[in-house]
Design a protein around this motif. Sequence first.
Motif, short mmCIF file in Angstrom:
data_model
loop_
_atom_site.label_atom_id
_atom_site.label_comp_id
_atom_site.label_asym_id
_atom_site.label_seq_id
_atom_site.Cartn_x
_atom_site.Cartn_y
_atom_site.Cartn_z
N VAL A 144 0.86 -1.19 0.00
CA VAL A 144 0.00 0.00 0.00
C VAL A 144 0.89 1.23 0.00
CG1 VAL A 144 -1.72 1.33 1.28
CG2 VAL A 144 -1.91 -1.17 1.14
N HIS A 145 0.76 2.03 -1.05
CA HIS A 145 1.60 3.22 -1.21
C HIS A 145 0.80 4.52 -1.08
CE1 HIS A 145 4.77 0.51 -2.38
NE2 HIS A 145 3.95 -0.03 -3.26
N ALA A 146 -0.46 4.42 -0.69
CA ALA A 146 -1.30 5.60 -0.48
C ALA A 146 -0.79 6.37 0.73
CB ALA A 146 -2.76 5.18 -0.28
N LEU A 147 -0.91 7.67 0.67
CA LEU A 147 -0.42 8.53 1.75
C LEU A 147 -1.56 8.96 2.67
CD1 LEU A 147 1.91 10.80 -0.41
CD2 LEU A 147 2.58 8.87 1.05
N ASP A 148 -1.23 9.09 3.95
CA ASP A 148 -2.19 9.65 4.88
C ASP A 148 -2.06 11.17 4.88
OD1 ASP A 148 0.13 10.18 6.35
OD2 ASP A 148 -0.33 8.73 7.93
N VAL A 149 -2.82 11.83 5.73
CA VAL A 149 -2.81 13.30 5.77
C VAL A 149 -1.40 13.84 5.99
CG1 VAL A 149 -3.60 15.31 7.08
CG2 VAL A 149 -5.23 13.54 6.44
N SER A 150 -0.68 13.29 6.96
CA SER A 150 0.67 13.81 7.24
C SER A 150 1.61 13.58 6.07
CB SER A 150 1.23 13.20 8.52
OG SER A 150 1.41 11.81 8.38
N GLY A 151 1.44 12.47 5.36
CA GLY A 151 2.27 12.19 4.20
C GLY A 151 2.04 13.14 3.04
N LEU A 152 0.85 13.73 3.01
CA LEU A 152 0.52 14.69 1.95
C LEU A 152 0.91 16.12 2.30
CD1 LEU A 152 -2.94 13.19 1.01
CD2 LEU A 152 -0.93 13.30 -0.48
N LYS A 153 1.32 16.34 3.54
CA LYS A 153 1.66 17.70 3.98
C LYS A 153 3.18 17.89 4.03
CE LYS A 153 -1.37 19.82 6.63
NZ LYS A 153 -2.19 20.28 7.74
N VAL A 154 3.85 17.48 2.97
CA VAL A 154 5.30 17.66 2.88
C VAL A 154 5.59 18.62 1.73
CG1 VAL A 154 5.80 15.41 3.91
CG2 VAL A 154 5.58 15.61 1.44
N PRO A 155 6.73 19.30 1.77
CA PRO A 155 7.03 20.31 0.74
C PRO A 155 7.07 19.79 -0.69
CG PRO A 155 8.51 20.56 2.62
CD PRO A 155 7.72 19.29 2.84
N SER A 156 7.38 18.52 -0.90
CA SER A 156 7.49 17.99 -2.26
C SER A 156 6.14 17.65 -2.88
CB SER A 156 8.38 16.74 -2.27
OG SER A 156 7.80 15.72 -1.48
N ILE A 157 5.04 17.82 -2.13
CA ILE A 157 3.71 17.46 -2.61
C ILE A 157 2.79 18.66 -2.63
CG2 ILE A 157 1.63 16.09 -2.13
CD1 ILE A 157 3.43 13.87 -1.09
N THR A 158 2.09 18.82 -3.75
CA THR A 158 1.01 19.82 -3.87
C THR A 158 -0.29 19.04 -3.92
OG1 THR A 158 2.48 21.24 -5.16
CG2 THR A 158 0.13 21.77 -5.19
N PHE A 159 -1.24 19.42 -3.07
CA PHE A 159 -2.49 18.69 -2.92
C PHE A 159 -3.67 19.58 -3.32
CE2 PHE A 159 -6.21 17.45 -0.44
CZ PHE A 159 -6.27 16.09 -0.71
N TRP A 160 -4.56 19.03 -4.15
CA TRP A 160 -5.74 19.77 -4.61
C TRP A 160 -7.02 18.98 -4.32
CZ3 TRP A 160 -1.53 19.03 -7.92
CH2 TRP A 160 -0.86 20.17 -8.34
N THR A 161 -8.12 19.72 -4.25
CA THR A 161 -9.44 19.08 -4.23
C THR A 161 -10.26 19.63 -5.39
OG1 THR A 161 -10.30 20.76 -2.70
CG2 THR A 161 -9.55 18.66 -1.75
N VAL A 162 -11.25 18.84 -5.80
CA VAL A 162 -12.24 19.24 -6.79
C VAL A 162 -13.55 19.37 -6.03
CG1 VAL A 162 -13.46 18.60 -8.90
CG2 VAL A 162 -11.14 17.81 -8.55
N ARG A 163 -14.22 20.50 -6.19
CA ARG A 163 -15.49 20.74 -5.52
C ARG A 163 -16.50 21.27 -6.53
NH1 ARG A 163 -15.04 20.50 0.04
NH2 ARG A 163 -12.89 20.45 0.81
N ASP A 164 -17.78 21.01 -6.24
CA ASP A 164 -18.81 21.58 -7.11
C ASP A 164 -19.09 23.02 -6.69
OD1 ASP A 164 -20.58 21.55 -4.91
OD2 ASP A 164 -21.82 19.93 -5.71
N ALA A 165 -20.01 23.67 -7.36
CA ALA A 165 -20.30 25.08 -7.10
C ALA A 165 -20.77 25.33 -5.66
CB ALA A 165 -21.34 25.59 -8.09
N ASP A 166 -21.33 24.31 -5.03
CA ASP A 166 -21.81 24.45 -3.65
C ASP A 166 -20.75 24.06 -2.62
OD1 ASP A 166 -24.36 25.30 -4.46
OD2 ASP A 166 -24.98 23.21 -4.78
N GLY A 167 -19.56 23.68 -3.07
CA GLY A 167 -18.49 23.31 -2.16
C GLY A 167 -18.43 21.84 -1.81
N LEU A 168 -19.29 21.02 -2.42
CA LEU A 168 -19.28 19.58 -2.15
C LEU A 168 -18.00 18.97 -2.71
CD1 LEU A 168 -20.83 17.01 -1.18
CD2 LEU A 168 -21.68 16.83 -3.54
#
Length: 152
Positions: free
Chosen positions: A33-57
């Motif tokens: 399993v190579h998926a990252l947890d929250v702390s693994g995604l909060k490192v300088p070498s990673i940029t993290f994005w979300t996709v949301r609808d117009a209502d913020g979902l």
Amino acid sequence: MRIDIDDPAAPDVSALLEEHLRDMHAQSPRESVHALDVSGLKVPSITFWTVRDADGLLLGCGALKQLDATHGEVKSMRTPTAQRRRGAGRAMLAHIVDEARRRGYGRLSLETGPQPAFAPARRLYERAGFVRCAPFGDYREDPYSVFMTLAL
């Protein structure tokens, strides 16, 4: 749909990432399993994005990890089960590819699974031009991994 840099620790996002990790552990042994947890995604070498609808979902998330000056890795692509087939994954992948090109990377790679549950993800990546490749970065051959790359 709106794609923005976001905090993986936001409540709705961290819940999605926890779902992602549970699914990955249900499909593969711990060492595969190579998926990252929250702390693994909060490192300088990673940029993290979300996709949301117009209502913020929350419709999905994805990340780009810099492996070196010319090579990036797609990480943490996930769409909530209830929000699938709305184009969020395709939009996020296009965003990550565009950002990798903007950064001047020559190659973008990823790791996913060979199991049937990963077939939709593999199709998404193949449609975007990714092809199978050898392990990259710190990865090693693993029967629970499929490695893919896209020349930019």
